[in-house]
Design a protein around this motif. Structure first.
Motif, mmCIF file in Angstrom:
data_model
loop_
_atom_site.group_PDB
_atom_site.id
_atom_site.type_symbol
_atom_site.label_atom_id
_atom_site.label_comp_id
_atom_site.label_asym_id
_atom_site.label_seq_id
_atom_site.Cartn_x
_atom_site.Cartn_y
_atom_site.Cartn_z
ATOM 1 N N ALA A 12 0.793 -1.189 -0.079
ATOM 2 C CA ALA A 12 -0.722 0.182 0.498
ATOM 3 C C ALA A 12 0.828 1.001 0.251
ATOM 4 O O ALA A 12 0.431 2.376 -0.672
ATOM 5 C CB ALA A 12 -0.986 -0.235 1.402
ATOM 6 N N LYS A 13 1.724 1.242 0.880
ATOM 7 C CA LYS A 13 3.095 2.441 0.829
ATOM 8 C C LYS A 13 3.432 2.622 -0.351
ATOM 9 O O LYS A 13 3.948 3.852 -0.699
ATOM 10 C CB LYS A 13 3.591 2.146 1.727
ATOM 11 N N GLU A 14 3.578 1.522 -0.967
ATOM 12 C CA GLU A 14 4.654 1.788 -2.535
ATOM 13 C C GLU A 14 3.276 1.603 -3.935
ATOM 14 O O GLU A 14 3.877 1.249 -4.535
ATOM 15 C CB GLU A 14 5.390 0.695 -2.440
ATOM 16 N N ALA A 15 2.370 1.970 -3.216
ATOM 17 C CA ALA A 15 1.103 1.905 -4.247
ATOM 18 C C ALA A 15 1.702 1.969 -5.718
ATOM 19 O O ALA A 15 1.814 1.241 -7.579
ATOM 20 C CB ALA A 15 0.084 2.425 -4.182
ATOM 21 N N ASP A 16 2.649 2.721 -6.201
ATOM 22 C CA ASP A 16 2.912 3.367 -7.613
ATOM 23 C C ASP A 16 4.403 3.126 -7.377
ATOM 24 O O ASP A 16 4.810 3.107 -8.944
ATOM 25 C CB ASP A 16 3.310 4.800 -7.504
ATOM 26 N N THR A 17 5.217 1.611 -6.996
ATOM 27 C CA THR A 17 6.431 1.360 -7.307
ATOM 28 C C THR A 17 6.063 -0.083 -8.385
ATOM 29 O O THR A 17 4.879 -0.620 -7.422
ATOM 30 C CB THR A 17 6.993 1.191 -6.500
ATOM 31 N N PRO A 18 6.689 0.110 -9.333
ATOM 32 C CA PRO A 18 6.371 -1.522 -9.185
ATOM 33 C C PRO A 18 6.664 -2.700 -8.619
ATOM 34 O O PRO A 18 8.376 -2.493 -8.578
ATOM 35 C CB PRO A 18 7.176 -1.530 -11.115
ATOM 36 N N LEU A 19 6.810 -3.944 -8.645
ATOM 37 C CA LEU A 19 6.647 -4.889 -7.768
ATOM 38 C C LEU A 19 8.240 -5.286 -8.122
ATOM 39 O O LEU A 19 8.982 -6.297 -6.979
ATOM 40 C CB LEU A 19 6.386 -6.208 -8.428
ATOM 41 N N ASP A 20 9.200 -5.336 -9.414
ATOM 42 C CA ASP A 20 10.702 -5.685 -10.137
ATOM 43 C C ASP A 20 11.184 -4.348 -8.957
ATOM 44 O O ASP A 20 12.369 -5.115 -8.309
ATOM 45 C CB ASP A 20 10.576 -5.099 -10.785
ATOM 46 N N GLU A 21 10.799 -3.181 -8.521
ATOM 47 C CA GLU A 21 11.308 -2.584 -7.590
ATOM 48 C C GLU A 21 11.433 -2.578 -6.352
ATOM 49 O O GLU A 21 12.366 -2.936 -5.103
ATOM 50 C CB GLU A 21 11.217 -0.879 -8.275
ATOM 51 N N ILE A 22 10.250 -3.145 -5.722
ATOM 52 C CA ILE A 22 9.673 -4.083 -4.736
ATOM 53 C C ILE A 22 11.302 -4.781 -4.078
ATOM 54 O O ILE A 22 11.688 -4.815 -3.556
ATOM 55 C CB ILE A 22 8.494 -3.714 -4.120
ATOM 56 N N TYR A 23 11.160 -5.374 -5.205
ATOM 57 C CA TYR A 23 11.402 -7.224 -5.255
ATOM 58 C C TYR A 23 12.950 -7.531 -5.746
ATOM 59 O O TYR A 23 12.962 -8.326 -5.968
ATOM 60 C CB TYR A 23 10.638 -8.112 -4.444
ATOM 61 N N ALA A 24 13.604 -6.051 -5.585
ATOM 62 C CA ALA A 24 14.322 -6.259 -6.485
ATOM 63 C C ALA A 24 15.575 -7.071 -5.779
ATOM 64 O O ALA A 24 16.640 -7.311 -6.720
ATOM 65 C CB ALA A 24 15.396 -4.573 -6.707
#
Length: 581
Positions: free
Chosen positions: A426-438
Motif C-alpha cells: 500500500a505504501k508503494e502503490a505506485d512502485t513497480p513490483l520489480d523495484e519493490i522486490y529487486a
C-alpha cells in the motif's frame, strides 16, 4: 549491583548430572532421545551413512552437568534473586524486582541485553476495552488448548489470560514516559482459515524514538528503568550449571565469566529466562524433528542454544515431551534447495536459506510442491503450510502470483505480522513490483517470467511436474472464476487468478523463529520435577519454560508467546517476593 555482597568460597554441593541421561525415559522424553546426524538427499529424504550414525549416536544432546571443582570457583557472590538471561522475560523480571526493592542479580551471557520482540499479546487491557474489543476468556483458553491438542496446562495458560491486562497497566507508563506509544491491533472483521479459526484482538505494539531520533526498544527502556533504581545487568556470564544443596534445593548457579568460574548464591530463588534452542542442532533434531523436515531458515537468536533447559534438567526438571517450534512460512530459497538442518554434530544449526525472512510467503496465494500440484489450503496459520510441505519432496513449496499482487494482498486482509506485506504494498502503490522486490529477483529467490510456461521452467518444473503445474494453474483460475475452491475449501475472497503478466514465483520453506517447548512449570512458574511437583529454588519463564504450547505456535492468537513471557516473568518475581496477595 544494589545490595550485592561478596562472600568467600562457597562449599555448596554441585549436581554432577550422572543420572540425568537415564532419567529421560522417566520424564517422558522418548521423543527427545539422542538422534543420529542426517542429511537430505535430492528428494528431501533423511540419509545417514554408518560412520555418521556411529559418531552421532554417542553424542547426547543433554549430556551431564560439568564437573566444576570448588577450587575452580574464582569468585562467589550473594543475592536474594538470581535472574539468568536478559531478554524479554529477564528484563521484565528485573524491572518488577526493582519496583519491589529486591536484592537481585541479572546475568546475561553476551555483552548486551537481547533484542526486544515489540509485539506482545495481552487480554482485555485498557486499550482493548476502549476499542470495544472485549475477548471471551473462556473461548480463548479453549482455542489455545485446541492448538496444542490438549497437551498443555490450562491453569498455566490462564495466568496469561487473567494477568496480562495488569501487566499492561504496569508497563504502559514505563514505556510511554520514555516516549513510546501503544498501537493496538484491532483490525479484524472476518473469520480466517479453512476451518474458521477464531481470531482475538490482543496484540499491542509500543514504538517511539528517543531525543536523538533513534528507535526505542522496550528492553532498552527497561534497562534504563532498572539503572535509575540502582541496578544493572552483569554481562558475559554464561550459565554453566545450577547449584544444589544436599536436599536437592537449587541455591544458585555457576557461570563461565571472563576471569573464570563465578558462583552466585541466591537466597530466595533462581529465575531462568534463557530462551529456547533454535541454534542447537542436536536438540532440534531430537526434540523438534519437524524442523529438520520443513525449515529452510533460522531467523531466531543465534544465542539460544538451550543452556537453561539443560541446566534445569540436570537439576531433575521435566521438559515438555512434545516439541513446539515457532515456524513461519517465510524461508525463501533458490529453486532446487531443500529444507533441513545442514550442520553436523556440535555445530550451530544452519539451513539452506541465508537471507532475512521474506514476509510475502505468508500470503494465501497459490502454492504447489515439486510435483507441480497444490497440496494444502493456503489460508491457514503460518506453520500449517510448512508442516504440510514436509510430507512432500524436499520439504519446500512454491508460491506463484501475477502482476495483480497488490490488489490480491489488499483483498486477502491477513492479520498479525503477515499484514506487513499489505502495508508495504500500500505504501508503494505506485512502485513497480520489480523495484519493490529487486533484492529477491537479483538473488534468485524470486523468479519472473512473461508466460506461465516460462515461469514453470525458471522454477525448475520439468516433465510431468511441469505438465501438472500448468494444469493446476488453469484449474486454479477456474476456482477463481467460480469463486469456489473445490479442492481445499479456501475462502473465496482469498482466491486469486494467474492471467496477467508478468508472473512471479518463490520457493519457500519454514523460517524458525524460536522454540517454545521447555521446562514444565505450574501456574506460579516454579520448575517441576519428575513427580510433577515443584523443585525447590528454580523458576522459569519465556521460551525456556513449557506447559503452554504443543506441536506449534498458535499464530492466530497473535503475540501470545511474547505476551506470556512478560506476564510469567513478572508473576514469578512477584510470587518469589510474596507480592501476589
Amino acid at each position: 549491583m544494589k545490595h550485592l555482597t561478596e562472600q568467600g568460597l562457597s562449599r555448596r554441593s554441585f549436581l554432577t548430572g550422572a543420572a540425568a541421561t537415564g532419567a529421560l525415559a522417566a520424564f517422558g522424553l522418548a521423543g527427545c532421545s539422542p538422534q543420529s546426524a542426517s542429511s537430505k538427499d535430492a528428494g528431501g529424504a533423511t540419509t545417514a551413512n554408518a560412520a555418521e550414525v556411529d559418531a552421532a549416536s554417542s553424542a547426547d544432546w543433554l549430556g551431564s552437568a560439568p564437573d566444576i571443582a570448588a577450587s575452580d570457583i574464582k569468585e562467589t557472590k550473594q543475592t536474594d534473586l538470581l535472574i539468568i538471561g536478559a531478554g524479554n522475560g529477564g528484563m521484565a523480571a528485573a524491572a518488577t524486582a526493582a519496583d519491589l526493592g529486591l536484592d537481585f542479580m541479572l546475568c546475561e551471557k553476551t555483552g548486551s541485553i537481547q533484542r526486544s520482540r515489540h509485539w506482545f499479546g495481552a487480554i482485555n487491557t485498557k486499550y482493548t476495552e476502549a476499542a470495544g474489543a472485549h475477548v471471551d476468556e473462556g473461548r480463548l483458553l479453549n482455542e489455545f488448548s485446541r492448538y496444542a491438542s490438549g497437551q498443555c496446562d490450562q491453569r498455566v495458560i490462564r495466568v496469561w489470560i487473567r494477568e496480562s491486562a495488569s501487566v499492561v497497566d504496569w508497563i504502559d507508563p514505563i514505556l510511554t514516559d520514555a516516549g513510546m506509544t501503544c498501537a493496538f491491533d484491532n483490525d479484524i472483521d472476518h473469520e480466517t482459515g479453512g476451518t474458521s479459526f477464531a481470531l482475538f484482538p490482543m496484540e499491542h505494539y509500543y514504538s517511539g524514538k528517543d531525543a536523538a531520533g533513534e528507535a526505542l526498544e522496550r528492553n532498552k527502556v527497561l534497562l534504563s528503568y532498572i539503572n535509575e533504581r540502582g541496578y544493572d545487568v552483569t554481562y558475559n556470564h554464561k550459565l554453566a550449571k545450577l547449584v544444589q544443596d544436599d536436599s536437592g534445593k537449587v541455591t544458585g548457579a555457576v557461570f563461565e565469566a571472563d576471569g573464570g568460574y563465578v558462583q552466585v548464591n541466591a537466597a530466595k530463588g533462581v529465575l531462568l529466562t534463557t530462551g529456547g534452542y533454535t541454534s542447537n542442532a542436536e536438540m532440534l533434531r531430537a526434540c523438534n524433528p519437524m524442523v529438520d523436515r520443513c525449515v529452510t531458515l533460522q531467523y531466531g537468536s543465534p544465542n539460544n542454544v538451550g543452556e537453561g533447559i539443560k541446566a534445569g534438567m540436570w537439576a531433575g526438571a521435566q521438559k515438555d515431551s512434545i516439541g513446539a517450534p515457532m515456524i513461519f512460512d517465510r524461508g525463501a530459497v533458490k529453486p532446487g534447495e531443500n529444507a533441513g538442518i545442514i550442520s553436523g554434530p556440535g555445530e550451530v544449526a544452519t539451513f539452506a536459506g541465508t537471507d532475512k525472512q521474506f514476509n510475502l510467503g505468508s500470503q494465501p496465494l497459490m502454492k504447489v510442491t515439486r510435483d507441480g500440484k497444490r497440496f494444502v489450503n493456503e489460508s491457514t496459520p503460518y506453520d500449517f503450510c510448512c508442516f504440510a510441505a514436509a510430507e512432500h519432496e524436499g520439504g519446500v513449496f512454491c508460491q506463484v502470483f501475477d502482476a495483480n499482487l497488490k490488489e490480491d494482498v489488499k483483498r486477502f486482509s491477513t492479520i498479525g505480522c503477515s499484514r506487513q506485506t499489505q502495508q508495504l504494498l500500500a505504501k508503494e502503490a505506485d512502485t513497480p513490483l520489480d523495484e519493490i522486490y529487486a533484492d529477491q529477483l537479483e538473488k534468485g529467490t524470486m523468479v519472473k517470467a512473461d508466460t506461465i510456461e516460462e515461469l514453470a521452467d525458471k522454477l525448475g518444473f520439468a516433465g510431468e511436474a511441469k505438465e501438472a503445474f500448468l494444469a493446476e494453474v488453469e484449474k486454479y483460475n477456474g476456482f477463481y472464476d467460480a469463486q469456489e475452491d473445490a479442492d481445499f475449501g479456501k475462502e473465496a475472497y482469498r482466491l486469486s487468478e494467474l492471467r496477467t503478466a508478468p508472473f512471479y514465483g518463490v520457493w519457500y520453506g519454514g523460517s524458525l523463529l524460536t522454540t517454545v517447548d521447555g521446562l514444565r512449570i505450574n501456574e506460579d512458574m516454579p520448575v517441576l520435577g519428575a513427580d510433577s511437583h515443584p523443585i525447590a529454588g528454580p523458576y522459569a519463564a519465556g521460551d525456556c519454560s513449557g506447559s503452554v504450547f504443543g506441536n506449534n505456535y498458535p499464530e492466530y492468537i497473535v503475540g501470545c508467546a511474547c505476551g506470556r513471557t512478560i506476564t510469567f516473568a513478572r508473576h514469578a518475581v512477584r510470587h518469589l517476593a510474596g507480592d501476589l496477595g
